[in-house]
Design a protein around this motif. Structure first.
Motif, mmCIF file in Angstrom:
data_model
loop_
_atom_site.group_PDB
_atom_site.id
_atom_site.type_symbol
_atom_site.label_atom_id
_atom_site.label_comp_id
_atom_site.label_asym_id
_atom_site.label_seq_id
_atom_site.Cartn_x
_atom_site.Cartn_y
_atom_site.Cartn_z
ATOM 1 N N ALA A 1 55.458 43.527 50.574
ATOM 2 C CA ALA A 1 54.886 44.252 51.710
ATOM 3 C C ALA A 1 53.442 44.630 51.415
ATOM 4 O O ALA A 1 52.551 44.497 52.278
ATOM 5 N N PHE A 2 53.191 45.080 50.203
ATOM 6 C CA PHE A 2 51.826 45.444 49.827
ATOM 7 C C PHE A 2 50.923 44.218 49.768
ATOM 8 O O PHE A 2 49.765 44.261 50.186
ATOM 9 N N MET A 3 51.425 43.107 49.246
ATOM 10 C CA MET A 3 50.629 41.880 49.196
ATOM 11 C C MET A 3 50.290 41.390 50.605
ATOM 12 O O MET A 3 49.202 40.869 50.859
ATOM 13 N N GLY A 4 51.209 41.570 51.541
ATOM 14 C CA GLY A 4 50.921 41.220 52.929
ATOM 15 C C GLY A 4 49.823 42.086 53.504
ATOM 16 O O GLY A 4 48.927 41.605 54.208
ATOM 17 N N LEU A 5 49.873 43.382 53.206
ATOM 18 C CA LEU A 5 48.828 44.301 53.666
ATOM 19 C C LEU A 5 47.482 43.922 53.066
ATOM 20 O O LEU A 5 46.455 43.930 53.757
ATOM 21 N N LEU A 6 47.475 43.576 51.806
ATOM 22 C CA LEU A 6 46.242 43.137 51.146
ATOM 23 C C LEU A 6 45.679 41.885 51.811
ATOM 24 O O LEU A 6 44.461 41.766 52.005
ATOM 25 N N SER A 7 46.541 40.963 52.191
ATOM 26 C CA SER A 7 46.107 39.740 52.863
ATOM 27 C C SER A 7 45.456 40.049 54.207
ATOM 28 O O SER A 7 44.414 39.469 54.561
ATOM 29 N N LEU A 8 46.045 40.965 54.970
ATOM 30 C CA LEU A 8 45.491 41.328 56.273
ATOM 31 C C LEU A 8 44.105 41.958 56.126
ATOM 32 O O LEU A 8 43.176 41.629 56.872
ATOM 33 N N VAL A 9 43.969 42.860 55.169
ATOM 34 C CA VAL A 9 42.678 43.516 54.950
ATOM 35 C C VAL A 9 41.632 42.491 54.528
ATOM 36 O O VAL A 9 40.481 42.526 54.982
ATOM 37 N N THR A 10 42.027 41.565 53.689
ATOM 38 C CA THR A 10 41.089 40.556 53.188
ATOM 39 C C THR A 10 40.561 39.676 54.305
ATOM 40 O O THR A 10 39.355 39.482 54.445
ATOM 41 N N VAL A 11 41.447 39.143 55.127
ATOM 42 C CA VAL A 11 40.993 38.227 56.177
ATOM 43 C C VAL A 11 40.221 38.978 57.258
ATOM 44 O O VAL A 11 39.289 38.441 57.851
ATOM 45 N N ALA A 12 40.568 40.236 57.512
ATOM 46 C CA ALA A 12 39.837 41.019 58.506
ATOM 47 C C ALA A 12 38.417 41.309 58.045
ATOM 48 O O ALA A 12 37.531 41.550 58.872
ATOM 49 N N SER A 13 38.185 41.291 56.729
ATOM 50 C CA SER A 13 36.863 41.592 56.185
ATOM 51 C C SER A 13 35.991 40.354 56.024
ATOM 52 O O SER A 13 34.823 40.463 55.636
ATOM 53 N N PHE A 14 36.538 39.175 56.322
ATOM 54 C CA PHE A 14 35.800 37.931 56.122
ATOM 55 C C PHE A 14 34.433 37.931 56.817
ATOM 56 O O PHE A 14 33.415 37.596 56.221
ATOM 57 N N ASP A 15 34.410 38.271 58.103
ATOM 58 C CA ASP A 15 33.171 38.205 58.866
ATOM 59 C C ASP A 15 32.108 39.154 58.326
ATOM 60 O O ASP A 15 30.914 38.908 58.477
ATOM 61 N N ALA A 16 32.543 40.244 57.703
ATOM 62 C CA ALA A 16 31.588 41.251 57.239
ATOM 63 C C ALA A 16 31.049 40.940 55.848
ATOM 64 O O ALA A 16 29.839 40.946 55.640
ATOM 65 N N VAL A 17 31.939 40.689 54.893
ATOM 66 C CA VAL A 17 31.479 40.533 53.520
ATOM 67 C C VAL A 17 31.964 39.257 52.845
ATOM 68 O O VAL A 17 31.553 38.962 51.718
ATOM 69 N N GLY A 18 32.823 38.482 53.476
ATOM 70 C CA GLY A 18 33.279 37.240 52.888
ATOM 71 C C GLY A 18 34.371 37.441 51.848
ATOM 72 O O GLY A 18 34.671 38.549 51.424
ATOM 73 N N ALA A 19 34.947 36.328 51.421
ATOM 74 C CA ALA A 19 36.104 36.378 50.521
ATOM 75 C C ALA A 19 35.745 36.855 49.126
ATOM 76 O O ALA A 19 36.531 37.545 48.475
#
Length: 289
Positions: free
Chosen positions: A187-205
């Motif tokens: 569940a936590f890894m899924g949350l981490l994935s969502l935060v990561t992809v949502a931040s792509f446009d702002a700061v990248g992977a």
């Protein structure tokens, strides 16, 4: 709202959401999973685009979520079979990331989905892509997505605060209390994935790793209380984002890189002056002992 204001709001949302999630990464001693997932979600995004032909939509989050879960599962699978954690993370994230790069190069074609954009991001482009929200008006799509993800992050931490706290500090105790440790992990890894992809446009992977790890590591130097650490990490993430924007204007350089640099600068200052774990405090204790 002005162009600059939308960029600052977006940067603040990145800092806040990453700061909150990063606390549990630090406590679980799995900080490099942020690096792994920030790369492997690229594969999920590419596959989602190949299926739908669209670069914007909920399918991107679903693709990233599945890629994050796949990464966590494979790392855990290799660990249970005797492979060291660091080696497992390195093998899984480089392999899945490489597959994503190959698919971009061979199967995507002329779509506006490139490796540089996915890795480095560019917050200056955020205000150009907008959605019309009822009663609010036009809102940048990246900003809206980050706001929704922030609500999800706050809700998840509120709902699973006790479970994630116990599993972070003592997984064996959590298992003895009947808490599904593996389910909480995924569940936590899924949350981490969502935060990561949502931040792509702002700061990248790549630079999202700095926003996930450094504010939380900085907060850890100032407090030993989890709830205080969560608040402090989120605030530090926002401060670093806003100061990073100011540094970028001052030096006329990359905004996302400046944000990551500022997180490191705040950590360095805290590393010396924090009252309990700072080097200055330790030197004083030794001097008077």
């Amino acid at each position: 709202m002005s162009y600059t204001a939308w960029m600052l709001i977006t940067a603040g949302l990145v800092g806040l959401s990453c700061g909150l999630v990063g606390v549990f990464l630090i406590l679980r001693k799995t900080a490099m999973m942020a690096d792994a997932i920030s790369h492997t979600v690229l594969l999920g995004i590419v596959l989602a685009f190949m299926v739908t032909g669209e670069l914007v939509g909920i399918h991107m989050l679903i693709g990233a979520l599945l890629a994050g879960w796949l990464t966590a599962f494979l790392v855990q699978w290799f660990q249970t079979r005797g492979v060291q954690q660091e080696a497992s993370i390195g093998i899984v994230f480089t392999t899945l990331f490489a597959i994503g790069v190959i698919l971009i190069s061979t199967s995507i074609g002329n779509a506006h989905l490139d490796i540089r954009h996915a890795l480095m991001g560019e917050i200056t482009f955020v205000p150009f892509h907008r959605w019309n929200v009822p009663m609010i008006g036009e809102v940048p799509s990246a900003t809206l997505m980050l706001f929704v993800i922030l609500i999800v992050v706050i809700a998840a931490i509120t709902l699973f605060y006790k479970e994630w706290k116990i599993t972070s500090f003592d997984p064996a105790l959590a298992a003895s209390l009947g808490i599904p440790v593996l389910v909480m992990h995924y569940a936590f890894m899924g949350l981490l994935s969502l935060v990561t992809v949502a931040s792509f446009d702002a700061v990248g992977a790549i630079l999202v790793v700095a926003m996930l790890i450094t504010p939380a590591a900085t907060a850890y130097l100032w407090t030993d209380k989890l709830h205080v650490m969560l608040w402090l990490s989120g605030i530090l993430g926002v401060v670093a984002s806003l100061l990073g924007y100011a540094v970028a204007l001052w030096l006329d350089t990359s905004i996302s890189a400046s944000m990551a640099f500022t997180t490191g600068l705040l950590f360095l200052i805290s590393f010396f002056v924090s009252p309990r774990h700072g080097l200055v405090s330790k030197w004083r204790v030794k001097a008077y002992s």
